[in-house]
Design an enzyme around this catalytic site. Structure first.
Site, PDB file in Angstrom:
ATOM      1  NE  ARG A 101      -4.169   1.743   0.927  1.00  0.00           N
ATOM      2  CZ  ARG A 101      -5.003   2.324   0.073  1.00  0.00           C
ATOM      3  NH1 ARG A 101      -4.812   2.209  -1.220  1.00  0.00           N
ATOM      4  NH2 ARG A 101      -6.041   3.009   0.506  1.00  0.00           N
ATOM      5  CB  THR A 107      -9.111  -0.543  -7.409  1.00  0.00           C
ATOM      6  OG1 THR A 107      -9.066   0.639  -6.628  1.00  0.00           O
ATOM      7  CG2 THR A 107      -8.290  -1.609  -6.786  1.00  0.00           C
ATOM      8  CB  THR A 146      -5.831   0.921  -6.209  1.00  0.00           C
ATOM      9  OG1 THR A 146      -6.691   2.018  -6.479  1.00  0.00           O
ATOM     10  CG2 THR A 146      -5.033   1.198  -4.943  1.00  0.00           C
ATOM     11  CG  ASN A 158      -7.981   6.597  -4.358  1.00  0.00           C
ATOM     12  OD1 ASN A 158      -8.698   5.709  -3.912  1.00  0.00           O
ATOM     13  ND2 ASN A 158      -8.135   7.858  -4.009  1.00  0.00           N
ATOM     14  CB  SER A 195      -7.101  -0.208   1.413  1.00  0.00           C
ATOM     15  OG  SER A 195      -7.516  -0.820   0.214  1.00  0.00           O
ATOM     16  N   GLY A 238     -13.680   0.984  -4.865  1.00  0.00           N
ATOM     17  CA  GLY A 238     -13.777   1.759  -3.644  1.00  0.00           C
ATOM     18  C   GLY A 238     -14.390   0.927  -2.530  1.00  0.00           C
TER      19      GLY A 238
END
Length: 580
Positions: free
Chosen positions: A102, A389, A407, A409, A460, A482
């Site tokens: 991440r 993503t 991702t 985002n 996340s 999302g």
């Protein structure tokens, strides 16, 4: 509820249960079937790249790394070098691990960096442009996975991506339309690479990315260069030009984290899923624990009563997400307590499961069962979930399974391209809480545990998941979308296990979503009108989506024959379940 409303509800339920199966067009869809190995992703060329590696003797991790780098070429809206992700691995020997790559907030980030002097949110500041960029983790994560768990080596597994970037590939009309997104035109290199300086790509055009091909080759030759060498210097120089916060120190300090997955039981299934900083595994497991005492199979897939019970479970699980979830390196997250069956049993007593009423619980009136969880955080933790993503699933001939969600985002991330390096950069800073009790781009209200802090990973919703049945590999699941990622994975899993759908039907079936706040039941197009009416009569405020959301790319394994069955989401038209 008055008598008239009750009678109307019961009539609607009766009609819908009998007709819902005929009202939806996903019935009868068949999965792709292979016997040895399979990759399912949003782009056919990326899936083929992964299978190519499997056929060359690679394992599931080799194929996953190859697919990930290929998606950075073929699916720039979400595949990436400039973002981050999670890789869930379950090896054929029964051992599982979770690789967390991440993104992290730059060291210069502050809790109020997206607020003006009066404390108001600065519109778009955390979504578009250089200041929205967090330290990317994708390259570190894929390199780490290949080195520790792969067989073939980085150069071999990156070769298909380098070839795709250098030689190019033909765009479909759908891909050409995606590249025409207006935000890219605001940044010179993005406009140059993805929109030919305004001469927009069309159906059938060849899309070549020589800048990206050179960068990929440099990574294959020396992966340390991305975080410690010349690539790092180039990347930081580009971000600084636009006023971004990323520094050489941010890149040099970036570390991949290997974590213990969330593991739970649902009937005879073992569910292996994502731990924090993903909220996915905890929310998914809480949902399934709440639902475990209901016989959903008798209610009918996507019947009003089934949707009601699942929605109420979502509502309660997302309430906990709002109050408790964040980066585990910065916050204490009561994971064990949140996924305990006793806690779920207490939550279940607050759900109206009477078929005569099935009344929705207003989120404003929801009260968490006492005595199970500590008090929710009231201040930001310290060191003392996208619209675009993408997900892909891999199984090899030995039964190793990999589930990856990665991702930028938002679609195309921050819209910023890292100059001549040729890749887009994330806008992952929007996944933090820019301001307490203020919704982000997905409408999520987030608590202090997810406040911005230097070096912190944002919360996340990515939920790569692997499911066993009687201790044998049964499903590899995941999706973008999302916060709707979590409910999409749950929708697919429950439709396959309780609803009697094959994996392709389960992936294609219309979805529904509730995230506690705002107090709305979101539904895709495709539900029978009678179903919608019945849910409204129960008290749900329903928002029907004008389009579709998420994109499940999943694999089922036949428990009797071992056949691999791929469910590639038909919501997009250039993906593929590829295998041999």
């Amino acid at each position: 509820m008055n008598n008239r409303a009750t009678l109307a509800l019961l009539a609607a339920i009766a009609v819908t249960t009998a007709t819902a199966q005929q009202s939806l067009d996903y019935k009868g869809e068949q999965p792709t079937r292979t016997q040895h190995g399979m990759v399912v992703s949003v782009h056919h060329l990326a899936s083929d790249a992964g299978v190519q590696i499997l056929q060359q003797g690679g394992n599931a991790v080799d194929a996953a790394v190859a697919t990930g780098f290929a998606l950075a070429v073929t699916h720039p809206a979400a595949g990436n070098l400039g973002g981050g992700g999670f890789l869930l691995l379950r090896r054929h020997n029964g051992k599982s691990t979770f690789i967390d790559y991440r993104e992290k907030a730059p060291l210069a980030a502050t809790e109020t960096m997206y607020q003006d002097a009066q404390g108001n949110i600065l519109p778009g500041a955390s979504v578009t442009g250089y200041k929205a960029i967090a330290t990317p983790g994708s390259v570190a994560g894929l390199v780490y996975a290949e080195k520790k768990y792969g067989k073939l080596g980085l150069k071999k597994v990156m070769a298909p991506a380098i070839k795709l970037a250098s030689e190019g590939f033909l765009l479909t009309s759908e891909e050409a339309r995606e590249l025409a997104t207006p935000g890219l035109a605001d940044f010179a290199d993005s406009k140059r690479i993805f929109q030919r300086d305004g001469n927009l790509y069309k159906d059938g055009d060849l899309f070549q990315q020589p800048d990206l091909a050179r960068t990929l080759q440099r990574i294959a030759d020396n992966p340390k260069d991305f975080y410690h060498g010349k690539i790092a210097h180039q990347l930081v120089d580009e971000v600084k030009k636009g006023g971004g916060l990323l520094t050489l120190q941010d890149l040099a300090q970036y570390k991949v984290a290997e974590r213990k997955p969330i593991v739970g039981k649902f009937h005879n299934y073992t569910v292996i899923s994502s731990p924090p900083p993903s909220s996915g595994g905890i929310v998914l497991m809480t949902t399934l624990n709440i639902l475990s005492s209901y016989d959903l199979s008798k209610l009918g897939d996507r019947s009003p009563q089934e949707i009601h019970l699942i929605t109420e479970a979502y509502r309660r699980a997302f309430m906990d997400r709002t109050d408790y979830m964040g980066d585990p390196d910065y916050n204490h997250i009561p994971t064990t307590e949140m996924i305990s069956q006793k806690y779920a049993d207490a939550w279940r007593t607050t759900i109206d499961s009477n078929p005569a009423t099935n009344a929705a619980t207003p989120s404003a009136k929801l009260v968490r069962p006492a005595g199970f969880l500590p008090a929710a955080p009231t201040s930001a933790g310290s060191r003392h979930e996208s619209n675009n993503t993408t997900h892909y699933s891999v199984v090899d001939k030995d039964g190793n399974a990999v589930s990856v969600t990665t991702t930028l985002n938002n679609s195309f991330g921050s819209d910023v391209t890292a100059g001549s390096l040729g890749f887009l950069l994330n806008d992952e800073m929007d996944d933090f809480a820019s301001k307490m009790n203020t919704p982000n781009m997905f409408g999520l209200i987030q608590g202090p545990a997810n406040a911005i802090a230097p070096g912190k990973r944002p919360l996340s919703a990515m939920t790569p998941t692997i499911v066993l049945e009687d201790n044998k590999l049964r499903y590899v699941l995941g999706s973008p979308g999302g916060p709707r990622i979590i409910t999409t994975v749950a929708n697919i899993f429950l439709s396959a296990t309780e609803g009697g759908l094959n994996i392709q039907e389960a992936v294609d079936a219309p979805r529904f979503h509730h995230q506690y706040l705002p107090d709305k039941l979101y539904m895709e197009l495709g539900f029978a009108p009678e179903t919608v009416d019945a849910l409204k009569a129960m008290g749900y405020d329903i928002a029907i989506s004008k389009g579709h959301w998420s994109n499940g790319e999943c694999i089922a394994i036949d428990p009797k024959t071992g056949e691999l069955q791929g469910g590639q989401d038909h919501r997009s038209h250039y993906g593929k379940a590829s295998g041999y």
